[in-house]
Scaffold this motif. Structure first.
Motif, PDB file in Angstrom:
ATOM      1  N   LYS A   1       8.119   3.466   7.064  1.00  0.00           N
ATOM      2  CA  LYS A   1       7.710   4.764   6.547  1.00  0.00           C
ATOM      3  C   LYS A   1       6.496   4.606   5.633  1.00  0.00           C
ATOM      4  O   LYS A   1       6.339   3.569   4.971  1.00  0.00           O
ATOM      5  N   LEU A   2       5.662   5.643   5.593  1.00  0.00           N
ATOM      6  CA  LEU A   2       4.451   5.569   4.766  1.00  0.00           C
ATOM      7  C   LEU A   2       4.795   5.411   3.292  1.00  0.00           C
ATOM      8  O   LEU A   2       4.108   4.698   2.565  1.00  0.00           O
ATOM      9  N   GLY A   3       5.848   6.062   2.841  1.00  0.00           N
ATOM     10  CA  GLY A   3       6.256   5.929   1.433  1.00  0.00           C
ATOM     11  C   GLY A   3       6.577   4.487   1.077  1.00  0.00           C
ATOM     12  O   GLY A   3       6.214   3.999   0.006  1.00  0.00           O
ATOM     13  N   ASP A   4       7.250   3.786   2.002  1.00  0.00           N
ATOM     14  CA  ASP A   4       7.559   2.364   1.783  1.00  0.00           C
ATOM     15  C   ASP A   4       6.283   1.528   1.766  1.00  0.00           C
ATOM     16  O   ASP A   4       6.170   0.566   1.013  1.00  0.00           O
ATOM     17  N   CYS A   5       5.340   1.909   2.601  1.00  0.00           N
ATOM     18  CA  CYS A   5       4.058   1.178   2.649  1.00  0.00           C
ATOM     19  C   CYS A   5       3.338   1.285   1.306  1.00  0.00           C
ATOM     20  O   CYS A   5       2.853   0.282   0.777  1.00  0.00           O
ATOM     21  N   TYR A   6       3.266   2.494   0.769  1.00  0.00           N
ATOM     22  CA  TYR A   6       2.612   2.678  -0.533  1.00  0.00           C
ATOM     23  C   TYR A   6       3.349   1.899  -1.621  1.00  0.00           C
ATOM     24  O   TYR A   6       2.734   1.290  -2.484  1.00  0.00           O
ATOM     25  N   ARG A   7       4.680   1.921  -1.571  1.00  0.00           N
ATOM     26  CA  ARG A   7       5.473   1.211  -2.575  1.00  0.00           C
ATOM     27  C   ARG A   7       5.221  -0.294  -2.485  1.00  0.00           C
ATOM     28  O   ARG A   7       5.012  -0.964  -3.493  1.00  0.00           O
ATOM     29  N   LEU A   8       5.229  -0.843  -1.267  1.00  0.00           N
ATOM     30  CA  LEU A   8       4.994  -2.276  -1.101  1.00  0.00           C
ATOM     31  C   LEU A   8       3.616  -2.692  -1.598  1.00  0.00           C
ATOM     32  O   LEU A   8       3.450  -3.783  -2.144  1.00  0.00           O
ATOM     33  N   LEU A   9       2.637  -1.820  -1.392  1.00  0.00           N
ATOM     34  CA  LEU A   9       1.275  -2.142  -1.827  1.00  0.00           C
ATOM     35  C   LEU A   9       1.008  -1.708  -3.271  1.00  0.00           C
ATOM     36  O   LEU A   9      -0.119  -1.792  -3.755  1.00  0.00           O
ATOM     37  N   GLU A  10       2.073  -1.228  -3.959  1.00  0.00           N
ATOM     38  CA  GLU A  10       1.993  -0.836  -5.367  1.00  0.00           C
ATOM     39  C   GLU A  10       0.916   0.222  -5.595  1.00  0.00           C
ATOM     40  O   GLU A  10       0.076   0.111  -6.480  1.00  0.00           O
ATOM     41  N   LEU A  11       0.971   1.282  -4.749  1.00  0.00           N
ATOM     42  CA  LEU A  11      -0.035   2.341  -4.796  1.00  0.00           C
ATOM     43  C   LEU A  11       0.623   3.701  -4.934  1.00  0.00           C
ATOM     44  O   LEU A  11       1.802   3.872  -4.614  1.00  0.00           O
TER      45      LEU A  11
ATOM     46  N   ILE B   1       4.263 -10.940   5.188  1.00  0.00           N
ATOM     47  CA  ILE B   1       4.366 -10.174   6.440  1.00  0.00           C
ATOM     48  C   ILE B   1       4.577  -8.687   6.123  1.00  0.00           C
ATOM     49  O   ILE B   1       3.955  -7.818   6.742  1.00  0.00           O
ATOM     50  N   GLN B   2       5.446  -8.379   5.161  1.00  0.00           N
ATOM     51  CA  GLN B   2       5.707  -6.983   4.792  1.00  0.00           C
ATOM     52  C   GLN B   2       4.431  -6.299   4.286  1.00  0.00           C
ATOM     53  O   GLN B   2       4.132  -5.168   4.669  1.00  0.00           O
ATOM     54  N   ILE B   3       3.695  -6.999   3.445  1.00  0.00           N
ATOM     55  CA  ILE B   3       2.468  -6.431   2.871  1.00  0.00           C
ATOM     56  C   ILE B   3       1.438  -6.187   3.975  1.00  0.00           C
ATOM     57  O   ILE B   3       0.789  -5.141   4.023  1.00  0.00           O
ATOM     58  N   THR B   4       1.307  -7.147   4.892  1.00  0.00           N
ATOM     59  CA  THR B   4       0.343  -7.004   5.989  1.00  0.00           C
ATOM     60  C   THR B   4       0.732  -5.844   6.903  1.00  0.00           C
ATOM     61  O   THR B   4      -0.125  -5.047   7.300  1.00  0.00           O
ATOM     62  N   THR B   5       2.006  -5.713   7.201  1.00  0.00           N
ATOM     63  CA  THR B   5       2.479  -4.608   8.046  1.00  0.00           C
ATOM     64  C   THR B   5       2.222  -3.268   7.367  1.00  0.00           C
ATOM     65  O   THR B   5       1.765  -2.312   8.001  1.00  0.00           O
ATOM     66  N   ALA B   6       2.529  -3.192   6.078  1.00  0.00           N
ATOM     67  CA  ALA B   6       2.312  -1.952   5.328  1.00  0.00           C
ATOM     68  C   ALA B   6       0.834  -1.592   5.309  1.00  0.00           C
ATOM     69  O   ALA B   6       0.461  -0.422   5.497  1.00  0.00           O
ATOM     70  N   TYR B   7      -0.013  -2.595   5.111  1.00  0.00           N
ATOM     71  CA  TYR B   7      -1.458  -2.361   5.086  1.00  0.00           C
ATOM     72  C   TYR B   7      -1.944  -1.806   6.428  1.00  0.00           C
ATOM     73  O   TYR B   7      -2.681  -0.816   6.477  1.00  0.00           O
ATOM     74  N   LYS B   8      -1.504  -2.417   7.523  1.00  0.00           N
ATOM     75  CA  LYS B   8      -1.926  -1.953   8.851  1.00  0.00           C
ATOM     76  C   LYS B   8      -1.436  -0.533   9.116  1.00  0.00           C
ATOM     77  O   LYS B   8      -2.164   0.288   9.684  1.00  0.00           O
ATOM     78  N   SER B   9      -0.213  -0.240   8.700  1.00  0.00           N
ATOM     79  CA  SER B   9       0.331   1.113   8.888  1.00  0.00           C
ATOM     80  C   SER B   9      -0.478   2.145   8.126  1.00  0.00           C
ATOM     81  O   SER B   9      -0.785   3.225   8.640  1.00  0.00           O
ATOM     82  N   LEU B  10      -0.837   1.820   6.886  1.00  0.00           N
ATOM     83  CA  LEU B  10      -1.620   2.760   6.074  1.00  0.00           C
ATOM     84  C   LEU B  10      -3.023   2.938   6.639  1.00  0.00           C
ATOM     85  O   LEU B  10      -3.567   4.042   6.622  1.00  0.00           O
ATOM     86  N   LEU B  11      -3.600   1.868   7.147  1.00  0.00           N
ATOM     87  CA  LEU B  11      -4.933   1.982   7.759  1.00  0.00           C
ATOM     88  C   LEU B  11      -4.888   2.883   8.986  1.00  0.00           C
ATOM     89  O   LEU B  11      -5.760   3.737   9.170  1.00  0.00           O
ATOM     90  N   GLN B  12      -3.880   2.702   9.833  1.00  0.00           N
ATOM     91  CA  GLN B  12      -3.751   3.544  11.018  1.00  0.00           C
ATOM     92  C   GLN B  12      -3.551   5.002  10.626  1.00  0.00           C
ATOM     93  O   GLN B  12      -4.164   5.899  11.204  1.00  0.00           O
ATOM     94  N   ALA B  13      -2.698   5.247   9.649  1.00  0.00           N
ATOM     95  CA  ALA B  13      -2.464   6.618   9.189  1.00  0.00           C
ATOM     96  C   ALA B  13      -3.731   7.209   8.599  1.00  0.00           C
ATOM     97  O   ALA B  13      -4.048   8.382   8.809  1.00  0.00           O
ATOM     98  N   SER B  14      -4.474   6.384   7.897  1.00  0.00           N
ATOM     99  CA  SER B  14      -5.726   6.841   7.288  1.00  0.00           C
ATOM    100  C   SER B  14      -6.750   7.200   8.353  1.00  0.00           C
ATOM    101  O   SER B  14      -7.418   8.225   8.272  1.00  0.00           O
ATOM    102  N   HIS B  15      -6.858   6.373   9.387  1.00  0.00           N
ATOM    103  CA  HIS B  15      -7.816   6.649  10.472  1.00  0.00           C
ATOM    104  C   HIS B  15      -7.438   7.906  11.246  1.00  0.00           C
ATOM    105  O   HIS B  15      -8.293   8.705  11.598  1.00  0.00           O
ATOM    106  N   ARG B  16      -6.136   8.085  11.480  1.00  0.00           N
ATOM    107  CA  ARG B  16      -5.688   9.287  12.172  1.00  0.00           C
ATOM    108  C   ARG B  16      -5.989  10.534  11.360  1.00  0.00           C
ATOM    109  O   ARG B  16      -6.458  11.528  11.883  1.00  0.00           O
ATOM    110  N   SER B  17      -5.741  10.461  10.062  1.00  0.00           N
ATOM    111  CA  SER B  17      -5.956  11.655   9.229  1.00  0.00           C
ATOM    112  C   SER B  17      -7.434  11.967   9.070  1.00  0.00           C
ATOM    113  O   SER B  17      -7.821  13.125   8.996  1.00  0.00           O
TER     114      SER B  17
END
Length: 194
Positions: free
Chosen positions: A2-12, A49-65
């Motif tokens: 989930k995007l919320g988990d991605c932001y939390r993992l990246l401390e954002l 691995i978790q941080i890298t996955t979260a980063y890629k997810s946020l980048l994809q969401a950012s590009h889509r938006s």
């Protein structure tokens, strides 16, 4: 993930910009890279691995938006713009500046500092007031170095007070190059006296 988990993992925060996401990712990768954590490589690898996955997810969401969204104004990276001053406030600022010039000319630094600190509270986002405050701190620090007194305890107190005001000057207006040059010169004088 989930995007919320991605932001939390990246401390954002959830409204982080792409450059903030990238900076946080790089900072965390340096912290959790398995090569940097030889005492616990499995845990570091899992976190990496978790941080890298979260980063890629946020980048994809950012590009889509950004592809689907209409033009959105970017957030300013600077302090909020100072609201327009009323006539009375402009007059107060002008009169205070004239008084400050006179006080500095007469080397009445305690009074000058009180005046600029009051102005800084009244006009917290005013760049000019911040410059006046930094210049006042620097001039008082410089004067304390010159008039330190002859006996050792008095000189030591004056030099310590000078150091404090010079640090305040540098912190108050860190982007003023000419002020920085004066403060550095004053600090070199201080080092020679210690």
């Amino acid at each position: 993930m989930k995007l919320g988990d991605c932001y939390r993992l990246l401390e954002l925060r959830a409204d982080a910009r792409p450059d903030e996401i990238k900076a946080s990712y790089r900072r965390l990768v340096r912290r959790y890279h398995p090569d940097v954590n030889p005492q616990n490589p499995q845990e570091a690898h899992r976190k990496f691995i978790q941080i890298t996955t979260a980063y890629k997810s946020l980048l994809q969401a950012s590009h889509r938006s950004t592809r689907t969204a209409t033009k959105v104004k970017p957030k300013p990276r600077y302090a909020p713009k100072m609201p327009e001053l009323s006539v009375a406030e402009k007059r107060l600022k002008f009169d205070s500046y004239k008084l400050l010039q006179q006080l500095l000319k007469e080397q009445r630094f305690a009074r000058s500092v009180a005046l600029v600190e009051g102005l800084a509270q009244r006009f917290p986002f005013d760049v000019e007031v911040r410059q006046w405050q930094a210049i006042t701190y620097q001039q008082w620090g410089q004067q304390l170095i010159r008039d330190r007194g002859s006996d050792r305890p008095t000189a030591a107190r004056a030099l310590e007070k000078a150091r404090i005001y010079l640090k305040k000057a540098a912190q108050t207006d860190p982007h003023n190059r000419s002020l920085w040059a004066k403060v550095e010169r004053n600090f070199r004088e201080l080092e020679q006296l210690y």
